[in-house]
Design a protein around this motif. Sequence first.
Motif, PDB file in Angstrom:
ATOM      1  N   THR B  61       0.848  -1.200   0.000  1.00  0.00           N
ATOM      2  CA  THR B  61       0.000   0.000   0.000  1.00  0.00           C
ATOM      3  C   THR B  61       0.878   1.241   0.000  1.00  0.00           C
ATOM      4  O   THR B  61       2.021   1.207   0.450  1.00  0.00           O
ATOM      5  CB  THR B  61      -0.904   0.069   1.255  1.00  0.00           C
ATOM      6  N   ILE B  70      -4.858   5.984   2.044  1.00  0.00           N
ATOM      7  CA  ILE B  70      -4.057   4.802   1.715  1.00  0.00           C
ATOM      8  C   ILE B  70      -4.629   4.138   0.467  1.00  0.00           C
ATOM      9  O   ILE B  70      -5.853   3.951   0.360  1.00  0.00           O
ATOM     10  CB  ILE B  70      -4.045   3.819   2.904  1.00  0.00           C
ATOM     11  N   GLU B  79      -8.269   2.952   0.183  1.00  0.00           N
ATOM     12  CA  GLU B  79      -8.715   2.222   1.385  1.00  0.00           C
ATOM     13  C   GLU B  79      -9.163   3.139   2.498  1.00  0.00           C
ATOM     14  O   GLU B  79      -9.937   2.731   3.361  1.00  0.00           O
ATOM     15  CB  GLU B  79      -7.575   1.310   1.886  1.00  0.00           C
ATOM     16  N   PRO B  81     -10.217   7.420   3.597  1.00  0.00           N
ATOM     17  CA  PRO B  81     -10.459   8.784   3.123  1.00  0.00           C
ATOM     18  C   PRO B  81      -9.323   9.720   3.553  1.00  0.00           C
ATOM     19  O   PRO B  81      -8.499   9.312   4.365  1.00  0.00           O
ATOM     20  CB  PRO B  81     -11.780   9.159   3.824  1.00  0.00           C
ATOM     21  N   CYS B  84     -11.388   9.604  -2.494  1.00  0.00           N
ATOM     22  CA  CYS B  84     -12.534   8.720  -2.779  1.00  0.00           C
ATOM     23  C   CYS B  84     -12.310   7.973  -4.081  1.00  0.00           C
ATOM     24  O   CYS B  84     -12.916   6.939  -4.324  1.00  0.00           O
ATOM     25  CB  CYS B  84     -13.817   9.512  -2.929  1.00  0.00           C
TER      26      CYS B  84
END
Lengths: 356, 103
Positions: B61, B70, B79, B81, B84
């Motif tokens: 990530t 992330i 993953e 906010p 988005c």
Amino acid sequence: MTFRDYNLTGPANARAIASGLVTESWYRTPIDRKVMKALMKRSDHPATRDTIILVVLMIAFAVGAIVVMPSWWALPLWLAYGVLYGSAMDSRWHECGHGTAFKTRWKNTVVYHIACFCMIRDPYCWKYSHVRHHSDTIIVGRDPEVAIMRPVVVVKMILNLFGVLDTIDGVKRMVIHATGRMLDDEQDYVDPVFFPKTYRTARVWMMIYIVTGAAAITLQSWVPLLLIGLPRLYGCWHMVLVGWLQHGGLADNVLDHRLNCRTVYMNPISRFIYWNMNYHVEHHMFPLVPYYRLPELHEVCKFDFPAPNRSILDGYREMLPALWAQRKDPDFHLRRGLPTTAHPYHNGPLAEPQLS
Amino acid sequence: MAQWIDACSVDDVDEEDVIRFDHGDRTFIIVRDHEDNYYCTDGMCTHEDVHLADGLVVEATIECPKHSSIFDCTTGEVETPPACENLCTYPTKVEGDRVFVEI
Ligand code: FES
């Protein structure tokens, strides 16, 4: 005297965009990637240790206070509990909101939500409000978290030392959210996908406050309220006192955190309560560095930053005269010298030509 | 039409780290995870115009340096906010000691 309109839905917002203040071109001190990578590295250990200490102390102070009531000895115990609730929870909200306190994501989330409840800050609105604060730090009409607006109104500051205005605002927002509505300013910075979660959170919190109030009435005792809710008022003074130092008396509408943030050396107790946010220039410039590595980051950045204030008192000695001047002259602000090793300030598009 | 581009050497990216890779007028990141897999995604965060190459890589990530969103580098999916929108990802392959990306 330049009028300042802090309303996020007013013309100042559009003016800030038009004048080029809403941008990514903030100054950043150049740091070697390997050094920065090491500074950003997460660990669960420091925040787990600090959270255990915090919870144990809160329980100990609260139990101690209840046991010795109605003796006056309960007073310092309640005050200590209050500071941990009304001030330490602010820094936990802050660090866990950034996702930097713990390495494990769910731990950040759990502590964040508890801290949000204590501070009466909706987790989603305040996530986005703080995002905006980092994007547009002290940009008038854009930043929703300007603690000291200009011209400075002393009465307002005194009221907020006891959390009065912030608590009224928090409760007002909670009630409005519970009825399924958002405020205008929130619509400017919160992603609408989170609106339903905000409404749900507000309803749960309202239930908790109603149960707490009912318990106080049923038991004919202040204890439930001293435990939940009131510490937001009687315990927030530390958060406010150190929080004012973050940006107070410094420039607004600039694109360099060295001009609008202040780093202050503090005693270890304040640093525990505040989770090292006294390294505020460092935090704003590199928000991915966790609180427990900010002292190291400070050492790395020193060559490029104005000298830190030596203590809270030293910070106030610098800040208070500036705030006093800002009552009458909102344009007045401090501009601290840089070390000879530093890169020049990046003033931004509104800089006056004679300023270096 | 997409073509394989020689982006960097395998050693240009440290383990669990990222580098910026500019090609034409576009900017990408090359990420190396903890198991020496390489990924290529858009170089700018989907939230604001921030270079992800300054971010933090944990396993596969990448965390944005500005507001900590992330992204999963294997899929580009966001993953956490405030971002988005997902990142676009691009196929990568390692040949010899070179990392190639199809863009
Ligand atoms: S710029 Fe990447 S999360 Fe905001």
